[in-house]
Design a protein around this motif. Structure first.
Motif, mmCIF file in Angstrom:
data_model
loop_
_atom_site.group_PDB
_atom_site.id
_atom_site.type_symbol
_atom_site.label_atom_id
_atom_site.label_comp_id
_atom_site.label_asym_id
_atom_site.label_seq_id
_atom_site.Cartn_x
_atom_site.Cartn_y
_atom_site.Cartn_z
ATOM 1 N N CYS A 6 1.084 -1.405 0.399
ATOM 2 C CA CYS A 6 -0.063 -0.196 0.342
ATOM 3 C C CYS A 6 0.268 1.134 -0.327
ATOM 4 N N TRP A 7 2.357 0.861 1.123
ATOM 5 C CA TRP A 7 2.937 2.544 1.076
ATOM 6 C C TRP A 7 3.574 2.618 0.209
ATOM 7 N N THR A 8 3.805 1.271 -0.866
ATOM 8 C CA THR A 8 4.540 1.860 -2.606
ATOM 9 C C THR A 8 3.489 2.331 -3.412
ATOM 10 N N ILE A 9 1.909 1.805 -3.599
ATOM 11 C CA ILE A 9 1.700 2.431 -4.438
ATOM 12 C C ILE A 9 1.619 3.958 -4.314
ATOM 13 N N LYS A 10 1.305 4.206 -2.909
ATOM 14 C CA LYS A 10 0.766 5.159 -2.648
ATOM 15 C C LYS A 10 1.412 6.394 -2.917
ATOM 16 N N VAL A 11 2.822 6.387 -2.332
ATOM 17 C CA VAL A 11 3.968 6.863 -3.519
ATOM 18 C C VAL A 11 4.286 7.149 -5.063
ATOM 19 N N GLY A 12 4.162 5.547 -5.251
ATOM 20 C CA GLY A 12 4.060 6.087 -6.838
ATOM 21 C C GLY A 12 2.172 6.210 -7.716
ATOM 22 N N LEU A 13 1.691 6.723 -6.890
ATOM 23 C CA LEU A 13 0.433 7.672 -6.839
ATOM 24 C C LEU A 13 0.722 8.620 -6.964
ATOM 25 N N ILE A 14 1.445 9.590 -5.696
ATOM 26 C CA ILE A 14 2.403 10.739 -5.551
ATOM 27 C C ILE A 14 2.722 11.261 -6.623
ATOM 28 N N LEU A 15 3.755 10.324 -7.031
ATOM 29 C CA LEU A 15 4.885 10.962 -8.038
ATOM 30 C C LEU A 15 4.232 11.112 -9.257
ATOM 31 N N HIS A 16 3.333 9.847 -9.912
ATOM 32 C CA HIS A 16 2.969 10.476 -11.065
ATOM 33 C C HIS A 16 1.787 11.621 -11.059
ATOM 34 N N GLN A 17 1.689 11.889 -9.692
ATOM 35 C CA GLN A 17 0.945 13.203 -9.788
ATOM 36 C C GLN A 17 1.585 14.706 -10.069
ATOM 37 N N ILE A 18 3.051 14.196 -9.683
ATOM 38 C CA ILE A 18 3.733 15.936 -9.462
ATOM 39 C C ILE A 18 4.012 15.821 -11.002
ATOM 40 N N GLN A 19 4.539 14.038 -11.253
ATOM 41 C CA GLN A 19 5.255 13.995 -12.835
ATOM 42 C C GLN A 19 4.696 12.931 -13.479
ATOM 43 N N PRO A 20 3.536 12.685 -14.595
ATOM 44 C CA PRO A 20 2.500 11.389 -14.680
ATOM 45 C C PRO A 20 3.515 10.971 -15.606
ATOM 46 N N ILE A 21 3.456 9.437 -15.711
ATOM 47 C CA ILE A 21 4.225 8.763 -16.085
ATOM 48 C C ILE A 21 3.749 8.267 -17.609
ATOM 49 N N ALA A 22 4.831 8.330 -18.990
ATOM 50 C CA ALA A 22 4.496 8.526 -20.491
ATOM 51 C C ALA A 22 3.434 7.470 -20.845
ATOM 52 N N LEU A 23 2.441 7.773 -21.526
ATOM 53 C CA LEU A 23 1.732 5.960 -21.959
ATOM 54 C C LEU A 23 2.590 5.769 -23.342
ATOM 55 N N LYS A 24 3.057 4.350 -23.656
ATOM 56 C CA LYS A 24 2.831 3.654 -24.709
ATOM 57 C C LYS A 24 2.530 3.892 -25.633
ATOM 58 N N LYS A 25 2.083 3.598 -26.751
ATOM 59 C CA LYS A 25 1.392 3.278 -28.305
ATOM 60 C C LYS A 25 0.009 2.846 -27.960
ATOM 61 N N HIS A 26 0.376 1.981 -27.557
ATOM 62 C CA HIS A 26 -1.240 1.174 -26.279
ATOM 63 C C HIS A 26 -1.976 1.348 -26.058
ATOM 64 N N GLY A 27 -1.628 2.219 -25.370
ATOM 65 C CA GLY A 27 -2.311 3.551 -23.411
ATOM 66 C C GLY A 27 -2.184 3.575 -22.415
ATOM 67 N N ARG A 28 -0.763 1.871 -22.753
ATOM 68 C CA ARG A 28 -0.513 1.637 -20.783
ATOM 69 C C ARG A 28 0.376 2.444 -20.442
ATOM 70 N N ARG A 29 0.582 2.347 -19.656
ATOM 71 C CA ARG A 29 1.555 3.320 -18.781
ATOM 72 C C ARG A 29 2.716 2.646 -18.923
ATOM 73 N N ALA A 30 4.148 2.825 -18.925
ATOM 74 C CA ALA A 30 5.393 2.721 -18.952
ATOM 75 C C ALA A 30 5.735 2.190 -18.396
ATOM 76 N N LYS A 31 5.396 2.519 -17.180
ATOM 77 C CA LYS A 31 5.602 1.774 -15.928
ATOM 78 C C LYS A 31 3.955 1.593 -15.176
ATOM 79 N N SER A 32 4.518 0.879 -14.141
ATOM 80 C CA SER A 32 3.357 0.493 -12.883
ATOM 81 C C SER A 32 3.656 1.420 -11.500
ATOM 82 N N LEU A 33 2.230 2.439 -11.482
ATOM 83 C CA LEU A 33 2.647 2.451 -9.959
ATOM 84 C C LEU A 33 2.979 2.386 -8.536
ATOM 85 N N PHE A 34 2.851 0.592 -9.158
ATOM 86 C CA PHE A 34 4.230 0.111 -7.565
ATOM 87 C C PHE A 34 5.802 -0.119 -8.033
ATOM 88 N N SER A 35 5.503 0.290 -9.535
ATOM 89 C CA SER A 35 7.165 0.068 -10.128
ATOM 90 C C SER A 35 7.877 1.204 -9.622
#
Length: 114
Positions: A63-92
């Motif tokens: 939960c902590w890891t995903i929450k940190v990933g979500l906060i980082l994603h809100q600060i700087q969004p994760i790039a989307l690939k051509k198929h529409g999915r994120r390049a990295k998961s919130l967990f990673s």
């Protein structure tokens, strides 16, 4: 880990036989703990009490890891690939950030630990 999986399925089937979504969530949680950097199987725990405590601790870490990933994603969004999915998961994203803070302490990161 097989013991934990079978225990989780047994508890879920006793609660509600039609709860497929709960079974999917339990299976996903087991998969995360087994293969995605948490390596629960390498502990070789067999005592149900100790295993239950460890799974509770790993759930908090997840939960902590995903929450940190979500906060980082809100600060700087994760790039989307051509198929529409994120390049990295919130967990990673969260895991790599937390690992960087712990393994590479520097003056810039010291403010997180005060």
């Amino acid at each position: 880990m097989a013991y934990f999986s079978s225990l989780a399925y047994k508890k879920l089937s006793e609660k509600d036989p039609s709860s497929d979504i709960d079974k999917i969530l339990a299976e996903t949680l087991c998969c995360i703990f087994k293969t995605r950097r948490f390596c629960l199987e390498s502990t070789h725990f067999t005592d149900p009490t100790r295993l239950r405590k460890l799974v509770a601790l790993l759930t908090l870490a997840l939960c902590w890891t995903i929450k940190v990933g979500l906060i980082l994603h809100q600060i700087q969004p994760i790039a989307l690939k051509k198929h529409g999915r994120r390049a990295k998961s919130l967990f990673s994203l969260g895991f790599e950030h937390l690992r960087e803070l712990v393994l590479n302490p520097c003056p810039r990161n010291q403010s997180y630990f005060r």
